[in-house]
Design an enzyme around this catalytic site. Structure first.
Site, short mmCIF file in Angstrom:
data_model
loop_
_atom_site.label_atom_id
_atom_site.label_comp_id
_atom_site.label_asym_id
_atom_site.label_seq_id
_atom_site.Cartn_x
_atom_site.Cartn_y
_atom_site.Cartn_z
CE LYS A 194 4.67 -0.51 -1.58
NZ LYS A 194 4.05 -1.84 -1.45
CE LYS A 247 1.24 1.64 -1.72
NZ LYS A 247 1.41 0.26 -1.42
C1 PBG Z 1 2.07 -4.66 -0.01
C2 PBG Z 1 1.34 -3.39 -0.11
C3 PBG Z 1 1.31 -2.32 0.79
C4 PBG Z 1 0.40 -1.41 0.28
C5 PBG Z 1 -0.07 -1.92 -0.91
N1 PBG Z 1 0.54 -3.14 -1.15
C6 PBG Z 1 1.97 -2.13 2.10
C7 PBG Z 1 3.42 -1.94 2.20
O1 PBG Z 1 4.15 -1.82 1.23
O2 PBG Z 1 3.86 -1.94 3.35
C8 PBG Z 1 0.01 -0.12 0.96
C9 PBG Z 1 -1.33 0.37 0.59
C10 PBG Z 1 -1.90 1.39 1.50
O3 PBG Z 1 -1.26 1.94 2.41
O4 PBG Z 1 -3.08 1.69 1.29
N2 PBG Z 1 3.44 -4.57 -0.18
#
Ligand code: PBG
Length: 324
Positions: A194, A247
């Site tokens: 991520k 992601k």
């Molecule tokens: C929580 C989380 C996030 C997303 C999914 N889980 C936000 C982040 O990490 O700031 C992002 C999902 C999206 O942008 O659709 N940590």
């Protein structure tokens, strides 16, 4: 070599093109995200995500009634609590918003597969994904809370646990706690690679989870790195992940490809909020054909090697049969 070899021979008509097509996006490989909100009576539009809402539980159930008929079979749930605090109490409260929503969804839609996002950022007053000590995000004291959150989701009926916090060691901590509490059959879908991405902007509007100080670069990955994604994925597999996620998706197709080529596990791609909103904006402004853009993007994500995709486009795809 030309003129003996002519690739166009195999592009002459739809039938030939379909026969040789290597990738076919599949409706059954889509996962729809939902934002469930506590302490309000009505549905709220999310300005930066046209077509996506924050839904109180009753309205979420009504929405699911409709969406399940369209063909939604798997969902991922994000909770927006009424109150946020330093310890993210709402994340692991057995009567927290996600826990309540899971119980209601299971009651009404026993067949629907529920994935729950496990993270603290929607529940902390400072908006970070872990416990804050001074100006640091403390890794090890966060693990216990994540594990507690995961178990509370499993107890409420979640089918798959998806940790998105990017703390080191969270998959192991969650796996151990789930096993201890008798949930050894619940899989973990880990947000393994991520990246710290500007494409999460609309999500943070939706969840009110933008960090109040600093940013997430001390825990989410640096997008200049690709080998490091493999290391993150290896570590999560070692710790017990059953499915690994990359992601965002669109600017990270190379990462999806590498992970798929190097690992034996199923790979999930998250087509994130900013990627969705860009396409919606282009469609609304008349700069592109939404249906065609979405089909091409989703096909590319599958072609890169994703086995499944989390996408806010899921309901539009199913409703309009954009993969037919
Ligand atoms: C929580 C989380 C996030 C997303 C999914 N889980 C936000 C982040 O990490 O700031 C992002 C999902 C999206 O942008 O659709 N940590």
């Amino acid at each position: 070599m030309y003129p003996y070899y002519r690739p166009r021979r195999l592009r002459e008509n739809e039938i030939i093109r379909d026969l040789i097509a290597e990738t076919k996006p599949d409706y059954n490989k889509l996962i729809m995200p939902y934002f469930v909100i506590e302490g309000v009576d009505s549905t709220q539009a999310i300005e930066s995500m046209p077509g996506i809402q924050r839904l109180p539980i009753d309205n979420l159930l009504k929405q699911l009634d409709y969406d399940v008929k369209l063909g939604v079979r798997a969902i991922i749930l994000f909770g927006i609590p009424y109150e946020k605090d330093e310890k993210a109490s709402g994340a692991y409260d057995e009567n927290g918003i996600v826990q309540k929503a899971c119980r209601e969804i299971k009651k009404h839609f026993p067949e629907l597969l529920i994935i729950t996002d496990v993270c603290l950022c929607e529940y902390t007053s400072h908006g970070h994904c872990g416990m804050v000590k001074g100006k640091q995000i403390d890794n090890d004291s966060t693990l216990e809370l994540l594990a507690k959150t995961a178990v509370s989701h499993a107890m409420a009926g979640a089918d798959i646990i998806a940790p998105s916090d990017m703390m080191d060691g969270r998959v192991e901590a969650i796996r151990q706690e789930l096993d201890d509490k008798g949930f050894m059959t619940i899989p973990i879908l880990s947000y393994a690679a991520k990246y710290a991405s500007a494409f999460y902007g609309p999500f943070r509007d939706a969840a009110g989870s933008a960090p109040q100080f600093g940013d997430r670069r001390s825990y989410q990955m640096d997008y200049r790195n690709a080998h490091e994604a493999l290391k993150e994925v290896y570590l999560d597999i070692d710790e017990g992940a059953d499915i690994v996620m990359v992601k965002p998706a669109l600017s990270y197709l190379d990462i999806i490809y590498r992970v798929k080529q190097s690992m034996e596990l199923p790979v999930c791609a998250y087509n994130v909020s900013g990627e969705y909103s860009m396409v919606k904006a282009a469609g609304t402004l008349g700069f592109g054909d939404e249906a065609k853009l979405v089909r091409e993007i989703m096909t590319a994500i599958f072609r890169a090697g994703a086995d499944m995709v989390i996408s806010y486009h899921t309901c539009d795809i199913l409703k309009n049969r954009w993969f037919d």
